[in-house]
Structures are given as structure tokens and as C-alpha cells.
Design an enzyme around this catalytic site. Structure first.
Site, PDB file in Angstrom:
ATOM      1  N   HIS A  57      -3.406  10.337  11.384  1.00 34.82           N
ATOM      2  CA  HIS A  57      -2.304   9.450  11.765  1.00 34.82           C
ATOM      3  C   HIS A  57      -1.952   9.755  13.211  1.00 34.82           C
ATOM      4  CE1 HIS A  57       1.620   7.504  11.926  1.00 34.82           C
ATOM      5  NE2 HIS A  57       2.038   8.606  12.532  1.00 34.82           N
ATOM      6  N   ASN A 102      -8.102   7.849   5.911  1.00 36.49           N
ATOM      7  CA  ASN A 102      -8.573   7.499   7.265  1.00 36.49           C
ATOM      8  C   ASN A 102      -8.409   8.647   8.267  1.00 36.49           C
ATOM      9  OD1 ASN A 102      -5.810   7.261   7.608  1.00 36.49           O
ATOM     10  ND2 ASN A 102      -5.900   5.324   8.696  1.00 36.49           N
ATOM     11  N   ARG A 151     -11.921   8.220  13.433  1.00 43.63           N
ATOM     12  CA  ARG A 151     -12.001   7.535  12.129  1.00 43.63           C
ATOM     13  C   ARG A 151     -13.413   7.050  11.842  1.00 43.63           C
ATOM     14  NH1 ARG A 151      -6.188   4.815  13.166  1.00 43.63           N
ATOM     15  NH2 ARG A 151      -4.895   6.122  11.812  1.00 43.63           N
ATOM     16  N   ARG A 193      -4.421   7.201  20.250  1.00 42.14           N
ATOM     17  CA  ARG A 193      -4.826   6.026  19.461  1.00 42.14           C
ATOM     18  C   ARG A 193      -6.264   5.632  19.788  1.00 42.14           C
ATOM     19  NH1 ARG A 193      -1.048   4.040  16.362  1.00 42.14           N
ATOM     20  NH2 ARG A 193      -1.942   1.957  16.157  1.00 42.14           N
ATOM     21  N   PHE A 211       0.809  -1.225   0.000  1.00 46.19           N
ATOM     22  CA  PHE A 211       0.000   0.000   0.000  1.00 46.19           C
ATOM     23  C   PHE A 211       0.842   1.274   0.000  1.00 46.19           C
ATOM     24  CE2 PHE A 211       0.258  -1.411   4.501  1.00 46.19           C
ATOM     25  CZ  PHE A 211       0.840  -0.284   5.087  1.00 46.19           C
TER      26      PHE A 211
HETATM   27  P1  CMP Z   1      -1.320   5.564   9.367  1.00 47.57           P
HETATM   28  O1  CMP Z   1      -1.572   5.457  10.824  1.00 47.57           O
HETATM   29  O2  CMP Z   1      -1.089   6.912   8.819  1.00 47.57           O
HETATM   30  O3  CMP Z   1      -0.051   4.651   9.002  1.00 47.57           O
HETATM   31  C1  CMP Z   1       0.120   4.075   7.712  1.00 47.57           C
HETATM   32  C2  CMP Z   1      -1.082   4.217   6.844  1.00 47.57           C
HETATM   33  O4  CMP Z   1      -1.148   3.341   5.736  1.00 47.57           O
HETATM   34  C3  CMP Z   1      -2.322   3.897   7.650  1.00 47.57           C
HETATM   35  O5  CMP Z   1      -2.557   4.930   8.581  1.00 47.57           O
HETATM   36  C4  CMP Z   1      -3.359   3.739   6.523  1.00 47.57           C
HETATM   37  O6  CMP Z   1      -3.944   4.981   6.139  1.00 47.57           O
HETATM   38  C5  CMP Z   1      -2.517   3.245   5.342  1.00 47.57           C
HETATM   39  N1  CMP Z   1      -2.830   1.864   4.973  1.00 47.57           N
HETATM   40  C6  CMP Z   1      -3.337   1.465   3.798  1.00 47.57           C
HETATM   41  N2  CMP Z   1      -3.499   0.138   3.773  1.00 47.57           N
HETATM   42  C7  CMP Z   1      -3.076  -0.332   4.967  1.00 47.57           C
HETATM   43  C8  CMP Z   1      -3.000  -1.634   5.565  1.00 47.57           C
HETATM   44  N3  CMP Z   1      -3.394  -2.734   4.916  1.00 47.57           N
HETATM   45  N4  CMP Z   1      -2.516  -1.728   6.831  1.00 47.57           N
HETATM   46  C9  CMP Z   1      -2.118  -0.629   7.512  1.00 47.57           C
HETATM   47  N5  CMP Z   1      -2.159   0.620   6.988  1.00 47.57           N
HETATM   48  C10 CMP Z   1      -2.651   0.768   5.741  1.00 47.57           C
END
Ligand code: CMP
Length: 134
Positions: free
Chosen positions: A116, A113, A103, A86, A58
Site C-alpha cells: 500500500h 497486491n 506489484r 506510487r 471489497f
Molecule cells: P491499497 O492501496 O492498499 O488501498 C485499498 C486496497 O483495496 C487496494 O490497495 C487493493 O488491495 C484493495 N482492493 C480490492 N479491490 C479493489 C478495487 N476494485 N479497487 C481498488 N482497490 C481494491
């Protein structure tokens, strides 16, 4: 313990005009905004920030999304800040996020989403330094 954590309000939530609503959640949970910066990330900045995910399928979609518009970046400080943030965010995939989380309320997909948040105190220190220096 009093901790700091890095939070990013992602392009989807900035575009939805809900920065203030998300800040209110931080504030009402006792998290103080101690640094903040709105910016358009470059590809290099987004790739560097998410370097730990470089080998994941991803990664490209994640970077494409993170540079698709401005983000709001903040350091949050408070008791147990990493876990507290979190809990406020909810699960990475908004479909799995508990009702009342950021979220669940503002995100549309696992990529878009809304927010972060650092996943550990050590990661938080690295992520805060990445955007705000020491
Ligand atoms: P974030 O906490 O910003 O850290 C990495 C980001 O990758 C996560 O939020 C998601 O927005 C994105 N992402 C997309 N696909 C996946 C996945 N399968 N697992 C985890 N993160 C993902």
C-alpha cells in the site's frame, strides 16, 4: 519538495519473504526509511486505516486480507516521495501494473497486491500519524 509517505508491505509479500527486496527498491529510488514497525493488525486497526473504503464492496475482503498475517509498515521520506512510491508500486491491480514495478513483480491479485502507498500528501500525513503518531 521533500515529502513523506506511508508504505505498508502487506501479508502476502511478508509471507513471500521479500521485505528486503522491496526495501532495496525504496532505497535505490532515493526514498529513506525514517520509521518502521512490523505488526499484526487487529480488525479495528485495519478497518480504521481503510475507513475511506468502508462503503466499497471489497471492504470486508480487504480487511480480512490485511489481518491475515503480519505487515511491515514504514514512513518513506524523499523528493516527491508520494508519487515516487506510487510509481515504484505500479497499478493497484497487478495485472495492470507495468513491468518492473513492485506489484508486477511480487503481487498476485488486487487484494494480495503486496504493498500500500499513500495516494496524496494530505493522506500521507494522516496515515503516518495513524501508525506512528506525530
Ligand atoms: P491499497 O492501496 O492498499 O488501498 C485499498 C486496497 O483495496 C487496494 O490497495 C487493493 O488491495 C484493495 N482492493 C480490492 N479491490 C479493489 C478495487 N476494485 N479497487 C481498488 N482497490 C481494491
Amino acid at each position: 519538495a521533500i515529502e513523506r509517505t506511508l508504505s505498508i508491505i502487506k501479508p502476502d509479500a511478508v509471507a513471500k519473504n521479500v521485505i528486503g527486496k522491496i526495501y532495496t527498491r525504496f532505497e535505490e529510488a532515493g526514498l529513506k526509511i525514517v520509521a518502521a514497525q512490523m505488526k499484526q493488525l487487529t480488525r479495528e486497526e485495519a478497518e480504521g486505516f481503510y475507513a475511506a473504503h468502508k462503503e466499497r464492496g471489497f471492504f470486508k475482503d480487504l480487511v480480512d486480507f490485511m489481518v491475515s498475517g503480519p505487515v511491515m509498515i514504514q514512513a518513506l521520506e524523499g523528493e516527491n516521495a508520494v508519487l515516487k512510491n506510487r510509481e515504484l508500486m505500479g497499478a493497484t491491480d497487478p495485472k495492470k501494473a507495468e513491468k518492473g514495478t513492485i506489484r508486477a513483480d511480487f503481487a498476485d491479485s488486487i487484494d494480495a497486491n503486496a504493498v500500500h502507498g499513500s495516494d496524496a500528501v494530505e493522506a500521507a500525513a494522516v496515515e503516518i500519524a495513524y501508525f506512528f503518531g506525530k
